[in-house]
Design a protein around this motif. Structure first.
Motif, mmCIF file in Angstrom:
data_model
loop_
_atom_site.group_PDB
_atom_site.id
_atom_site.type_symbol
_atom_site.label_atom_id
_atom_site.label_comp_id
_atom_site.label_asym_id
_atom_site.label_seq_id
_atom_site.Cartn_x
_atom_site.Cartn_y
_atom_site.Cartn_z
ATOM 1 N N ALA A 652 0.865 -1.179 0.000
ATOM 2 C CA ALA A 652 0.000 0.000 0.000
ATOM 3 C C ALA A 652 0.898 1.224 0.000
ATOM 4 O O ALA A 652 1.947 1.232 0.654
ATOM 5 C CB ALA A 652 -0.916 0.005 1.225
ATOM 6 N N VAL A 653 0.512 2.247 -0.748
ATOM 7 C CA VAL A 653 1.314 3.466 -0.812
ATOM 8 C C VAL A 653 0.416 4.661 -0.525
ATOM 9 O O VAL A 653 -0.774 4.668 -0.857
ATOM 10 C CB VAL A 653 2.016 3.630 -2.176
ATOM 11 C CG1 VAL A 653 2.999 2.503 -2.411
ATOM 12 C CG2 VAL A 653 1.003 3.707 -3.309
ATOM 13 N N ALA A 654 0.996 5.673 0.120
ATOM 14 C CA ALA A 654 0.257 6.890 0.443
ATOM 15 C C ALA A 654 1.210 8.060 0.408
ATOM 16 O O ALA A 654 2.377 7.944 0.810
ATOM 17 C CB ALA A 654 -0.400 6.768 1.821
ATOM 18 N N GLY A 655 0.734 9.204 -0.090
ATOM 19 C CA GLY A 655 1.589 10.383 -0.101
ATOM 20 C C GLY A 655 1.330 11.261 -1.305
ATOM 21 O O GLY A 655 0.240 11.278 -1.866
ATOM 22 N N ALA A 656 2.375 12.009 -1.711
ATOM 23 C CA ALA A 656 2.298 12.950 -2.833
ATOM 24 C C ALA A 656 1.069 13.851 -2.703
ATOM 25 O O ALA A 656 0.182 13.845 -3.549
ATOM 26 C CB ALA A 656 2.273 12.197 -4.161
ATOM 27 N N PRO A 657 0.973 14.641 -1.635
ATOM 28 C CA PRO A 657 -0.220 15.465 -1.404
ATOM 29 C C PRO A 657 -0.374 16.554 -2.462
ATOM 30 O O PRO A 657 0.582 16.935 -3.146
ATOM 31 C CB PRO A 657 0.039 16.067 -0.024
ATOM 32 C CG PRO A 657 1.527 16.102 0.097
ATOM 33 C CD PRO A 657 2.011 14.872 -0.605
ATOM 34 N N CYS A 658 -1.597 17.076 -2.568
ATOM 35 C CA CYS A 658 -1.899 18.152 -3.519
ATOM 36 C C CYS A 658 -1.507 19.490 -2.892
ATOM 37 O O CYS A 658 -2.307 20.134 -2.201
ATOM 38 C CB CYS A 658 -3.380 18.153 -3.865
ATOM 39 S SG CYS A 658 -3.941 16.633 -4.645
ATOM 40 N N ILE A 659 -0.285 19.911 -3.139
ATOM 41 C CA ILE A 659 0.228 21.164 -2.597
ATOM 42 C C ILE A 659 1.097 21.832 -3.654
ATOM 43 O O ILE A 659 1.389 21.256 -4.701
ATOM 44 C CB ILE A 659 1.050 20.919 -1.307
ATOM 45 C CG1 ILE A 659 2.144 19.870 -1.569
ATOM 46 C CG2 ILE A 659 0.152 20.501 -0.153
ATOM 47 C CD1 ILE A 659 3.068 19.651 -0.400
ATOM 48 N N GLY A 660 1.504 23.064 -3.366
ATOM 49 C CA GLY A 660 2.360 23.781 -4.305
ATOM 50 C C GLY A 660 1.695 23.941 -5.657
ATOM 51 O O GLY A 660 0.524 24.318 -5.756
ATOM 52 N N ARG A 661 2.409 23.612 -6.712
ATOM 53 C CA ARG A 661 1.851 23.724 -8.066
ATOM 54 C C ARG A 661 0.738 22.718 -8.324
ATOM 55 O O ARG A 661 0.013 22.831 -9.297
ATOM 56 C CB ARG A 661 2.973 23.518 -9.094
ATOM 57 C CG ARG A 661 3.993 24.644 -9.137
ATOM 58 C CD ARG A 661 5.009 24.431 -10.244
ATOM 59 N NE ARG A 661 5.823 23.240 -10.012
ATOM 60 C CZ ARG A 661 5.812 22.171 -10.789
ATOM 61 N NH1 ARG A 661 4.998 22.112 -11.847
ATOM 62 N NH2 ARG A 661 6.583 21.131 -10.533
ATOM 63 N N PHE A 662 0.611 21.711 -7.443
ATOM 64 C CA PHE A 662 -0.394 20.678 -7.653
ATOM 65 C C PHE A 662 -1.611 20.867 -6.751
ATOM 66 O O PHE A 662 -2.381 19.930 -6.543
ATOM 67 C CB PHE A 662 0.220 19.293 -7.406
ATOM 68 C CG PHE A 662 1.334 18.959 -8.340
ATOM 69 C CD1 PHE A 662 1.211 19.200 -9.704
ATOM 70 C CD2 PHE A 662 2.513 18.412 -7.876
ATOM 71 C CE1 PHE A 662 2.224 18.892 -10.580
ATOM 72 C CE2 PHE A 662 3.547 18.090 -8.744
ATOM 73 C CZ PHE A 662 3.405 18.338 -10.108
ATOM 74 N N THR A 663 -1.816 22.073 -6.209
ATOM 75 C CA THR A 663 -2.964 22.325 -5.345
ATOM 76 C C THR A 663 -4.260 22.301 -6.155
ATOM 77 O O THR A 663 -4.315 22.788 -7.295
ATOM 78 C CB THR A 663 -2.815 23.690 -4.641
ATOM 79 O OG1 THR A 663 -1.644 23.664 -3.843
ATOM 80 C CG2 THR A 663 -4.019 23.971 -3.754
ATOM 81 N N GLY A 664 -5.312 21.747 -5.543
ATOM 82 C CA GLY A 664 -6.634 21.775 -6.151
ATOM 83 C C GLY A 664 -6.717 20.976 -7.430
ATOM 84 O O GLY A 664 -6.235 19.846 -7.520
ATOM 85 N N ALA A 665 -7.348 21.573 -8.461
ATOM 86 C CA ALA A 665 -7.589 20.864 -9.722
ATOM 87 C C ALA A 665 -6.293 20.450 -10.405
ATOM 88 O O ALA A 665 -6.256 19.488 -11.170
ATOM 89 C CB ALA A 665 -8.418 21.746 -10.650
ATOM 90 N N ALA A 666 -5.204 21.176 -10.115
ATOM 91 C CA ALA A 666 -3.927 20.852 -10.755
ATOM 92 C C ALA A 666 -3.350 19.533 -10.258
ATOM 93 O O ALA A 666 -2.379 19.029 -10.833
ATOM 94 C CB ALA A 666 -2.927 21.976 -10.506
ATOM 95 N N CYS A 667 -3.953 18.976 -9.184
ATOM 96 C CA CYS A 667 -3.405 17.739 -8.613
ATOM 97 C C CYS A 667 -3.455 16.591 -9.605
ATOM 98 O O CYS A 667 -2.632 15.681 -9.553
ATOM 99 C CB CYS A 667 -4.184 17.371 -7.347
ATOM 100 S SG CYS A 667 -3.335 16.158 -6.311
ATOM 101 N N ALA A 668 -4.422 16.615 -10.517
ATOM 102 C CA ALA A 668 -4.528 15.523 -11.486
ATOM 103 C C ALA A 668 -3.282 15.420 -12.346
ATOM 104 O O ALA A 668 -2.913 14.330 -12.801
ATOM 105 C CB ALA A 668 -5.760 15.729 -12.356
ATOM 106 N N ARG A 669 -2.625 16.561 -12.603
ATOM 107 C CA ARG A 669 -1.427 16.526 -13.442
ATOM 108 C C ARG A 669 -0.304 15.751 -12.769
ATOM 109 O O ARG A 669 0.559 15.193 -13.440
ATOM 110 C CB ARG A 669 -0.968 17.951 -13.764
ATOM 111 C CG ARG A 669 -1.929 18.720 -14.652
ATOM 112 C CD ARG A 669 -1.210 19.879 -15.336
ATOM 113 N NE ARG A 669 -0.617 20.810 -14.404
ATOM 114 C CZ ARG A 669 -1.284 21.843 -13.873
ATOM 115 N NH1 ARG A 669 -2.551 22.050 -14.188
ATOM 116 N NH2 ARG A 669 -0.682 22.673 -13.040
#
Length: 901
Positions: A652-669
Motif C-alpha cells: 500500500a502506498v500513500a503520499g504525494a499530497p496536492c500542494i504547491g503547483r499541484f494544489t486543487g484541480a492541478a493535482c490531477a497533473r
C-alpha cells in the motif's frame, strides 16, 4: 509552617504521576480526629497513609468540623507529608482542593498559602509560566507585614528558581541576596522558608560557579549558604527528614566540587540515613542522594559501599518512575534521569573495582544488564503507556479501555490548565474553581479505578512494551549464532556498552572526557544534517528554523565514535554480520550507518572517495530494537504469527499530497508525472525537503508548501514491486480514506510526504501532511503521532520517507524514536524504516524503492539486510555518485520489536 518542596536538582518532576486511590478517611472517624490520625500514621512510619487521610478529608468534603486555622494546619501537614513522599500529583491535587476550599470559606490566609504552594507545584511540574504568574501575583499583592512576609519570601524563592532553571543565575542572586542580607526586614518568616531561601541562593551560586569554569569564589559562597540552609532546616519546630536531607545533599555537592571530599561523603551519608530512618527511601530524592553518594565512595576506592548505595538508588528511582508510569499521566523526561544516573553510578563503581583487579561476578553482570535496560525503558516507556497494548493484542476490550482512558486524560489536562487560570483570582472565581476541582477529583478516582480493572489486560502487553527487563541468559536463548547485540546506556558523557552473543558477554565503559562524547556526536550530526543540531548543553536534538550550511563530512569523529563504542565488542567477541542495537540518551542520536570501521587518512580519502570506504552501514546489517523484553517476547512466541509470504508482498502506498503547483484541480497533473530518472534528479532551485515547515496552520499556508514531484515516482515504483497495491495519493490522501483503506491490512505500507516536527505550526507532536482541503479545518490535513497510535496498522514493514520521521515526540528532552516511530509501533507495525534527519525528495525517490525491491527479492536477508545491500549497491554504482555522500543514505534506520533476518 510553609511547605518545603524538594529542591534537589534543576530538574522538574511530573505534574501528575501516580494518582493514588483516595480513601474515604472522613467517613471512618470524626473530623476532629484528623490531626491525631495523621500524626499516628507518621509516627508508625506510614507516611502514605498520612497523606491519604489529608487528601480524603479535602476531597470528600470532610472538613466541616474544622475551623479555618485547623483546616490550614491540616493542609500544611498534608502538604509537607506528600512532599516528603515525592508525590507530585498528590501535592498538586491537594493544593488545588485546598485553594477551592479556602476560597469557598473566603479565608484569605489559606488562599494565599495554597496559591504559593500551587505555584511551587507548577514549577516542579515544569509549568513555568503558570508558576511565574502566581508567584508574581503574590509578590505584587503582599502588604509586606509580619503576617505576609513568609508568603512574599516564599514567592520570591519560586521566582528565583524559575530564573535558575532559565540559567539566569545573576537574576536569581539579585532576587534572593537582598532578602538574605536583611533578615530583620522580613519578620514573621519561618525557619523552613529561610531554609528554602538559603538553599536556593546556594544553588544559584553553585550553578554560576560551575558555569564560569569552576569559579571558586562563587562555590565558596554556595557552600556558605548551603551551611546556613542546614542550620535553618534543623531549627524548624516541625523538621522533616526530607528538608534536612536535601539541605545536607546540597552542602555535600558543593563540598565535593571544592575538593572537601571527606566532608561531602559524611554529609551525603547523613542525608541518606535520615531518609532511610523514616521509611522515605523510595523516591527520587533518595535516588539522587544515594547515587551521588555511590559516586563519591567509588572515587574514594570504597567499591562495595558504592555498589550498595547504587543498588538502593536504582531501586528508589525505579519505584518513583513506576508510580508515574502506571498512573493516569506519564513520567517526565527528567524522571528518567534519576534512574539513568543511579544506573550509571553502579556502572562506575563496578568498573572501578574491576580496574583494581576484582572482576564482576555473573550476578553483577546481570545487574548491569538489568539497570541498562531499565534506564532505556524510561525514555521510550513515557511515550508508550497503555496505548502500546495494540503492539501485542487486538482485543476490543483493550481498545475500548484505551479510548475511554484517552478521553478522561484529555479532560484531566484541560481541567488542570483551567484550575491554574482560575486560581490566579480564586476569590472572584471561587464557585467555578470549586466545581472544576470537584470534577477533576471524580476523574482521578475513575482513572485509578479503571487502571485496576484493566490490570489483567495490561499484563498482556508488558512483555513487549512494559518496564520489565530480561536476563542475559534469556536473551542469549533467542539470539542466533550470527548476531551481535549491543546495548548502549548513556547519560551525558558517561557511556556503558554491554555486548552479547549467543555464547558470551562483554561489557565496558568507553573513555570519553567531560563532554567529549556529546561533542563527537554533534560533529557527526553536523556533517550529515543541515536542519538539525545536537545541543550539548541540554543534550537534545533541535530542529533548526533555517536551512544552515552543511559542515564538511567529519571522518575523524565518525571513526572515533566507532572505535570507542563498538571496536572493543568486535575485538572481544568477534565480528558478526548482523547487529541488534539498543541505545538511549546521546547514543540514540547517532546515524550508525555513517560510522567508519577504520580511520581514513587524507591520502586514502583523495584516492578512494566516499564510494570505497569501510562504512558500518555498508558492511553490517543494523536493526534497532528499543526493548530487550520485546525482542525476547517476540522470538519466544508471544507473537508467533505464521509467515504468510503472499500477505507480506501486499503493498500500500500513500503520499504525494496536492500542494504547491499541484494544489486543487492541478493535482490531477501530478498523477501523470514522468516516471523516469529525470524526475528524481530535477533540482532547479536547490534540494526540496520532505519537511512541512510553514509559518502558520491554515489551508493557504499548507498549500504553499513545496510540491513533491519525486514522491509520486517513488510510490509508483514501490507499488510496482509488490502485489495488489492500494494507492492513496493526491486528492485521495485524506484522513478518512487513510483510516478506511489502510487499517487492518498486512504487507508493506510506504508513505512519502512532508513530515512536521513538534513545535512547527504550533503543533505539540509530530505529524504527517495529508492533502489540505479548503472546506475542512487545517488540522484535518495533519495525521499526528497520537492519531496514528490509535489506528490498527499491523503491517510487516512501514516506510516513512519524510524528514525527521525518527525524531522525538515533542517533549523538550525526549529521546529520538519517540514520535512518529512509536506512534506506528503502537498501531501494530512490526518494523519501520524511519529517517533521523532531513530527506531530499529526489534522493528518497531513488533509494527507498530499492530498499523495498531488495527486501522482496531476498526475504531471507531481512529488512536490515535489504538496507545494507541497497547502500552497498548505491556506493558501487558509478552513475549515482551524486548520492554517495552519507547524508543521502545514512539517516535511514530500521527499527522494531525484533529483527527478522
Amino acid at each position: 509552617m510553609s511547605n518545603a518542596r524538594p529542591l534537589i536538582l534543576v530538574l522538574s518532576i511530573a505534574v501528575f504521576g501516580l494518582l493514588i486511590p483516595i480513601v474515604h478517611a472522613a467517613e471512618s472517624f470524626g473530623t476532629t480526629d484528623l490531626a491525631s490520625q495523621v500524626a499516628d500514621a507518621k509516627r508508625d512510619g506510614n507516611w502514605r497513609r498520612a497523606g491519604d487521610i489529608v487528601l480524603a478529608a479535602f476531597g470528600d468534603d470532610g472538613l466541616g468540623g474544622l475551623d479555618d486555622a485547623a483546616a490550614l494546619a491540616l493542609y500544611e501537614t498534608g502538604s509537607a507529608t506528600l512532599s516528603a513522599l515525592d508525590d507530585a500529583s498528590g501535592s498538586l491535587a491537594l493544593d488545588e482542593m485546598a485553594l477551592a476550599e479556602f476560597a469557598n470559606r473566603e479565608f484569605e490566609e489559606g488562599i494565599r498559602r495554597a496559591t504559593l504552594n500551587l505555584a511551587s507545584s507548577y514549577f516542579w511540574g515544569d509549568e513555568l509560566e503558570q508558576a511565574r504568574a502566581l508567584a508574581g501575583q503574590l509578590m505584587a499583592s503582599s502588604p509586606r507585614d509580619a503576617g505576609d512576609n513568609d508568603i512574599y519570601v516564599g514567592a520570591a524563592s519560586v521566582r528565583a528558581h524559575i530564573d535558575r532553571t532559565d540559567k539566569n543565575y545573576d537574576e536569581c542572586i539579585a532576587l534572593l541576596q537582598p532578602v538574605v542580607d536583611a533578615p530583620d526586614a522580613f519578620p514573621g518568616v519561618d525557619p523552613n522558608t529561610w531554609f528554602i531561601v538559603h538553599r536556593g541562593l546556594s544553588l544559584c551560586y553553585r550553578y554560576q560557579g560551575v558555569a564560569n569554569d569552576y569559579d571558586m569564589a562563587a562555590l565558596e559562597r554556595a557552600a556558605r549558604y548551603a551551611e546556613a540552609a542546614v542550620r535553618y532546616a534543623q531549627r524548624d519546630p516541625e523538621p522533616t527528614a526530607t528538608s534536612l536531607s536535601i539541605a545536607l545533599e546540597s552542602l555535600a555537592r558543593v563540598q565535593w566540587e571544592l575538593g572537601r571530599q571527606d566532608d561531602a561523603i559524611r554529609n551525603q551519608q547523613q542525608a541518606a540515613g535520615l531518609l532511610e530512618s523514616q521509611g522515605l527511601d523510595t523516591g527520587r530524592d533518595y535516588s539522587i542522594i544515594a547515587s551521588l553518594l555511590s559516586i563519591y565512595l567509588a572515587r574514594n576506592d570504597r567499591f562495595d559501599e558504592a555498589l550498595e548505595y547504587a543498588r538502593r538508588g536504582t531501586a528508589a528511582g525505579r519505584e518513583h518512575y513506576l508510580r508515574a508510569f502506571f498512573g493516569p499521566g506519564k513520567p517526565t523526561a527528567n524522571d528518567t534521569i534519576y534512574i539513568a544516573y543511579a544506573a550509571n553510578a553502579f556502572f562506575e563503581a563496578l568498573k572501578a573495582r574491576e580496574d583494581s583487579g576484582e572482576p564482576a561476578t555473573p550476578e553483577e553482570l546481570d545487574a548491569v544488564f538489568d539497570y541498562a535496560q531499565f534506564s532505556a525503558t524510561t525514555e521510550i516507556g513515557q511515550s508508550l503507556k497503555i496505548t502500546a497494548a495494540q503492539a501485542s493484542s487486538r482485543s476490543a476490550a483493550l481498545r475500548a479501555y484505551r479510548d475511554a482512558r484517552k478521553k478522561m486524560q484529555n479532560r484531566w489536562l484541560e481541567l488542570s490548565t483551567e484550575i491554574g487560570y482560575l486560581a490566579s483570582d480564586s476569590t472572584a472565581f471561587a464557585e467555578t474553581l470549586a466545581a472544576r476541582t470537584e470534577e477533576k477529583q471524580r476523574l482521578t478516582r475513575r482513572l485509578t479505578t479503571q487502571q485496576a480493572r484493566a490490570s489483567a489486560d495490561v499484563s498482556s502487553y508488558l512483555g513487549l512494551w512494559g518496564t520489565d527487563s530480561v536476563s542475559i541468559a534469556a536473551l542469549q536463548d533467542v539470539l542466533a549464532a550470527d548476531e551481535l547485540l549491543l546495548h548502549i546506556s548513556s547519560i551525558y558523557s558517561y557511556v556503558t556498552v554491554i555486548a552479547i552473543t549467543r555464547d558470551d558477554v562483554h561489557w565496558y565503559r568507553p573513555a570519553f572526557e567531560n563532554d567529549e562524547f556529546c561533542e563527537l556526536a554533534r560533529r557527526h550530526r553536523a556533517s550529515l544534517s543541515a536542519t538539525t543540531d545536537l545541543d550539548c548543553e541540554d543534550r537534545i536534538v533541535a530542529i533548526t528554523p533555517t536551512f544552515r550550511e552543511l559542515q564538511p563530512f567529519d571522518f575523524a569523529a565518525n571513526a572515533t565514535l566507532y572505535g570507542r563504542l563498538f571496536a572493543p565488542a568486535v575485538e572481544a567477541l568477534g565480528d558478526k554480520p548482523k547487529w541488534i542495537v539498543s541505545a538511549n540518551g546521546l547514543a540514540s542520536t547517532l546515524a550508525l550507518p555513517a560510522l567508519l570501521r577504520q580511520p581514513v587518512s587524507e591520502a586514502e580519502l583523495a584516492s578512494r572517495g566516499f564510494a570505497d570506504l569501510p562504512w558500518l552501514g555498508r558492511e553490517t546489517a543494523l536493526f534497532l530494537a528499543p526493548r530487550m523484553s520485546a525482542l525476547v517476547a517476540w522470538r519466544s512466541g508471544v507473537r508467533d504469527e505464521p509467515n504468510d509470504d503472499r500477505a507480506s508482498r501486499l503493498v500500500a502506498v500513500a503520499g504525494a499530497p496536492c500542494i504547491g503547483r499541484f494544489t486543487g484541480a492541478a493535482c490531477a497533473r501530478q498523477a501523470v508525472a514522468l516516471d523516469d530518472e529525470s524526475v528524481v534528479f530535477q533540482n532547479p532551485e536547490g534540494p526540496v525537503l520532505r519537511r512541512g515547515k510553514s509559518d502558520d496552520l491554515s489551508f493557504e499556508s499548507l498549500s504553499r508548501l513545496p510540491e513533491l514531484p519525486a514522491a509520486m515516482t517513488e510510490l509508483r515504483r514501490i507499488a510496482a514491486a509488490g502485489d495488489s497495491p492500494v494507492s492513496l495519493v493526491g486528492d485521495a490522501l485524506t484522513k478518512p480514506q487513510f483510516r478506511d483503506a489502510l487499517q487492518d491490512r498486512g504487507g508493506i505500507l510506504a508513505i512519502a510526504t512532508h513530515a512536521l516536527a513538534a513545535g512547527e505550526l504550533g503543533i505539540d507532536q509530530p505529524a504527517l501532511l495529508l492533502t489540505p482541503s479548503p472546506e475542512a479545518d487545517a488540522e484535518q490535513a495533519l495525521l499526528s503521532a497520537g492519531e496514528i497510535a490509535q489506528l490498527s496498522l499491523p503491517y510487516d514493514w512501514i516506510l516513512l520517507s519524510g524528514c525527521h520521521t525518527g525524531g522525538p515526540d515533542g517533549d523538550r528532552r525526549s529521546a529520538v524514536f519517540t514520535g512518529l516511530a512509536l506512534g506506528f509501533l503502537q498501531a501494530g507495525a512490526k518494523a519501520l524504516l524511519v529517517t533521523q534527519f532531513e530527506v531530499q525528495d529526489a534522493s528518497s525517490a531513488n533509494l527507498v524503492p530499492e530498499f523495498v525491491g531488495q527486501y522482496l527479492r531476498n526475504r531471507e536477508s531481512g529488512k536490515a539486510g535489504a538496507l545494507q545491500s541497497s547502500i552497498d549497491r548505491l556506493l558501487r554504482d558509478a552513475d549515482r555518485t551524486a548520492l554517495h555522500h552519507p547524508r543521502h543514505w545514512a539517516g535511514y534506520a530500521v527499527l522494531g520489536a525484533a529483527p527478522e533476518w
